[in-house]
Design a protein around this motif. Sequence first.
Motif, PDB file in Angstrom:
ATOM      1  N   LEU A  39      -8.019  10.196   5.513  1.00 38.59           N
ATOM      2  CA  LEU A  39      -8.011   9.217   4.422  1.00 38.59           C
ATOM      3  C   LEU A  39      -6.584   8.760   4.098  1.00 38.59           C
ATOM      4  O   LEU A  39      -6.345   7.586   3.787  1.00 38.59           O
ATOM      5  CB  LEU A  39      -8.691   9.789   3.179  1.00 38.59           C
ATOM      6  CG  LEU A  39     -10.193  10.018   3.302  1.00 38.59           C
ATOM      7  CD1 LEU A  39     -10.723  10.775   2.082  1.00 38.59           C
ATOM      8  CD2 LEU A  39     -10.925   8.695   3.482  1.00 38.59           C
ATOM      9  N   GLN A  40      -5.634   9.664   4.197  1.00 42.56           N
ATOM     10  CA  GLN A  40      -4.230   9.326   3.971  1.00 42.56           C
ATOM     11  C   GLN A  40      -3.756   8.335   5.030  1.00 42.56           C
ATOM     12  O   GLN A  40      -3.077   7.355   4.707  1.00 42.56           O
ATOM     13  CB  GLN A  40      -3.372  10.596   3.994  1.00 42.56           C
ATOM     14  CG  GLN A  40      -1.902  10.345   3.760  1.00 42.56           C
ATOM     15  CD  GLN A  40      -1.070  11.620   3.809  1.00 42.56           C
ATOM     16  OE1 GLN A  40      -1.520  12.675   4.276  1.00 42.56           O
ATOM     17  NE2 GLN A  40       0.148  11.535   3.321  1.00 42.56           N
ATOM     18  N   ILE A  41      -4.108   8.563   6.288  1.00 46.40           N
ATOM     19  CA  ILE A  41      -3.735   7.641   7.373  1.00 46.40           C
ATOM     20  C   ILE A  41      -4.342   6.263   7.119  1.00 46.40           C
ATOM     21  O   ILE A  41      -3.648   5.240   7.232  1.00 46.40           O
ATOM     22  CB  ILE A  41      -4.165   8.200   8.739  1.00 46.40           C
ATOM     23  CG1 ILE A  41      -3.329   9.434   9.080  1.00 46.40           C
ATOM     24  CG2 ILE A  41      -4.046   7.133   9.829  1.00 46.40           C
ATOM     25  CD1 ILE A  41      -3.865  10.250  10.240  1.00 46.40           C
ATOM     26  N   LYS A  42      -5.605   6.228   6.752  1.00 49.59           N
ATOM     27  CA  LYS A  42      -6.283   4.961   6.461  1.00 49.59           C
ATOM     28  C   LYS A  42      -5.558   4.203   5.351  1.00 49.59           C
ATOM     29  O   LYS A  42      -5.283   3.008   5.466  1.00 49.59           O
ATOM     30  CB  LYS A  42      -7.737   5.220   6.069  1.00 49.59           C
ATOM     31  CG  LYS A  42      -8.533   3.980   5.717  1.00 49.59           C
ATOM     32  CD  LYS A  42      -9.950   4.365   5.303  1.00 49.59           C
ATOM     33  CE  LYS A  42     -10.810   3.175   4.985  1.00 49.59           C
ATOM     34  NZ  LYS A  42     -10.437   2.449   3.795  1.00 49.59           N
ATOM     35  N   ARG A  43      -5.226   4.906   4.281  1.00 51.98           N
ATOM     36  CA  ARG A  43      -4.530   4.281   3.155  1.00 51.98           C
ATOM     37  C   ARG A  43      -3.154   3.766   3.568  1.00 51.98           C
ATOM     38  O   ARG A  43      -2.741   2.668   3.187  1.00 51.98           O
ATOM     39  CB  ARG A  43      -4.403   5.273   1.998  1.00 51.98           C
ATOM     40  CG  ARG A  43      -3.718   4.699   0.766  1.00 51.98           C
ATOM     41  CD  ARG A  43      -3.529   5.729  -0.329  1.00 51.98           C
ATOM     42  NE  ARG A  43      -3.015   7.018   0.116  1.00 51.98           N
ATOM     43  CZ  ARG A  43      -1.743   7.248   0.482  1.00 51.98           C
ATOM     44  NH1 ARG A  43      -0.875   6.278   0.484  1.00 51.98           N
ATOM     45  NH2 ARG A  43      -1.356   8.462   0.848  1.00 51.98           N
ATOM     46  N   MET A  44      -2.438   4.550   4.399  1.00 53.66           N
ATOM     47  CA  MET A  44      -1.112   4.132   4.845  1.00 53.66           C
ATOM     48  C   MET A  44      -1.197   2.865   5.696  1.00 53.66           C
ATOM     49  O   MET A  44      -0.354   1.974   5.563  1.00 53.66           O
ATOM     50  CB  MET A  44      -0.428   5.267   5.617  1.00 53.66           C
ATOM     51  CG  MET A  44       0.047   6.396   4.732  1.00 53.66           C
ATOM     52  SD  MET A  44       0.750   7.784   5.675  1.00 53.66           S
ATOM     53  CE  MET A  44       2.299   7.063   6.246  1.00 53.66           C
ATOM     54  N   VAL A  45      -2.196   2.783   6.569  1.00 52.82           N
ATOM     55  CA  VAL A  45      -2.377   1.577   7.385  1.00 52.82           C
ATOM     56  C   VAL A  45      -2.653   0.381   6.472  1.00 52.82           C
ATOM     57  O   VAL A  45      -2.033  -0.683   6.607  1.00 52.82           O
ATOM     58  CB  VAL A  45      -3.521   1.751   8.415  1.00 52.82           C
ATOM     59  CG1 VAL A  45      -3.873   0.423   9.069  1.00 52.82           C
ATOM     60  CG2 VAL A  45      -3.146   2.774   9.473  1.00 52.82           C
TER      61      VAL A  45
END
Length: 93
Positions: free
Chosen positions: A42-48
């Motif tokens: 979820l953190q990766i998704k938000r960063m993208v």
Amino acid sequence: MKIIGVDLGGTHLRMRICTEKGIILGESREKVNTDGATEVILQIKRMVENLYSKLALQTEPFIISFAVAGMLDKEGRVVCNAPNLKWKSVPFA
């Protein structure tokens, strides 16, 4: 098409968005969420999403590549053991 490179380390998550010609459009770095694999995804998704928004990029298909310090299964889809992240048998692809 944009290319996103993600370096998932034991303490930090680094990300770059580049063009197909390798021109860096933007980058981001955060401490890794230590609450488990789902939270990291979820953190990766938000960063993208944040990088696309910050750079005012159009939503379009992209290629994403990950570097994870650990052992993967033969197909490269499951992180069998990533000691720095305390992950075992995490279906990451």
